[in-house]
Design an enzyme around this catalytic site. Structure first.
Site, mmCIF file in Angstrom:
data_model
loop_
_atom_site.group_PDB
_atom_site.id
_atom_site.type_symbol
_atom_site.label_atom_id
_atom_site.label_comp_id
_atom_site.label_asym_id
_atom_site.label_seq_id
_atom_site.Cartn_x
_atom_site.Cartn_y
_atom_site.Cartn_z
ATOM 1 N N TYR A 182 -1.959 -0.027 10.475
ATOM 2 C CA TYR A 182 -2.071 -0.548 9.116
ATOM 3 C C TYR A 182 -0.863 -0.131 8.277
ATOM 4 O O TYR A 182 -0.262 -0.956 7.563
ATOM 5 C CB TYR A 182 -3.368 -0.041 8.490
ATOM 6 C CG TYR A 182 -3.597 -0.445 7.052
ATOM 7 C CD1 TYR A 182 -4.120 -1.692 6.742
ATOM 8 C CD2 TYR A 182 -3.322 0.434 6.016
ATOM 9 C CE1 TYR A 182 -4.350 -2.060 5.421
ATOM 10 C CE2 TYR A 182 -3.547 0.080 4.694
ATOM 11 C CZ TYR A 182 -4.061 -1.164 4.399
ATOM 12 O OH TYR A 182 -4.287 -1.518 3.080
ATOM 13 N N SER A 234 0.840 -1.200 0.000
ATOM 14 C CA SER A 234 0.000 0.000 0.000
ATOM 15 C C SER A 234 0.873 1.245 0.000
ATOM 16 O O SER A 234 1.983 1.242 0.555
ATOM 17 C CB SER A 234 -0.909 0.020 1.222
ATOM 18 O OG SER A 234 -1.559 1.273 1.364
#
Length: 288
Positions: free
Chosen positions: A192, A179
């Site tokens: 995250y 990501s």
């Protein structure tokens, strides 16, 4: 370029893990303009988090390229998984459903064994399952959330790769889903972001470890993507604005991200590439 839904999206929220069929608009995964060329013919792929979002789109394009597919998903996501299975079979390939949790070491081993038993081989592992929950500060992140985020996003990747490795032959590959948050961070996704940075490092380390065995390891690191992940991890306002700050002023659709996974899975396209983190950022040209 095909027209895709622009931000702002309709404000919406869902309970975890999210139901793709209830999203407005529905995420696009069918990639009608994508033409298969047999790049993955006779290959077998195992995709974690393959029931919806990016995982579903990857399963469909892998099938369009000739691969049989197995998908791992949480039992609560069975409805989405069945739709993915129908989509893979519509491409003329087989699809095996494997409900379970990648946090569970025993399940990871059994899932890989089930794939090898049913298909006779395993050529491509896609680590894609993920968990995220927005929090306004570090103090709001509970131990339970930390354990779920790290257990799913990085420990689950390592456990799946460890389970798959004895069955991967020369020419096989591992593809991880990273990501942009793993490169730039995110103020409301601290845990995250940390796991995604770990995934990028894991990709490079494992690539070095496996290169002598002829097994490639790469990572696709998207920016904002329109998946059930989004309405199930933040406020309706955040969901509506998802992707609006990219130069393209919108989130990616899963069908726009999946071809990058085909690229890394295909020997014809990426036989000289391993240890790479490919960013897909909607026009943003800097990361990290």
């Amino acid at each position: 370029m095909a027209a895709q839904p622009k931000s702002p999206m309709p404000p919406q929220t869902q309970p975890k893990p999210g139901d793709e069929s209830k999203m407005t608009p529905r995420p696009r995964y069918e990639a009608p303009s994508y033409r298969g060329a047999g790049k993955l013919k006779h290959k077998v792929a195992l995709i974690t988090g393959g029931d919806s979002g990016i995982g579903r789109a990857v399963a469909v394009l892998f099938a369009r390229e000739g691969a049989d597919v197995a998908i791992i998903y949480l039992a609560s996501e069975a409805k989405d998984a069945e739709e993915t299975k129908r989509a893979v079979e519509a491409e003329g390939q087989r699809c095996v459903l494997l409900p379970g949790d990648v946090c569970d070491t025993a399940f990871c081993k059994q899932a890989v064994q089930d794939v090898v038993t049913q298909f006779g081989r395993l050529d491509v592992l896609v680590n894609n399952a993920a968990y995220q929950q927005r929090q306004s500060s570090l103090a709001d992140i509970t131990d339970e959330q930390l354990e779920t985020t790290f257990g799913t996003n990085i420990l689950g990747y390592i456990k799946m790769a460890r389970a798959a490795l004895p069955h991967l032959q020369r020419g096989a590959c591992v593809i991880n889903t990273g990501s942009i948050t793993g490169l730039e961070g995110s103020e409301t996704l601290i845990d995250y972001s940390a796991t995604k940075g770990a995934i990028h490092a894991f990709t490079k380390a494992l690539a070095q470890s496996l290169i002598k065995q002829g097994i490639r390891v790469n990572c696709v690191a998207p920016g904002p993507v329109w998946t059930p992940f989004i309405p199930s991890s933040g406020s309706a306002e955040k969901t509506a604005k998802h992707g609006a700050d990219t130069p393209m002023k919108r989130p990616a659709q899963p069908e726009e991200v999946a071809p990058a996974f085909v690229f890394f899975a295909s020997d014809a396209d990426s036989s000289y590439i391993t240890g790479e983190v490919l960013t897909l950022l909607g026009g943003e040209t800097t990361a990290g």
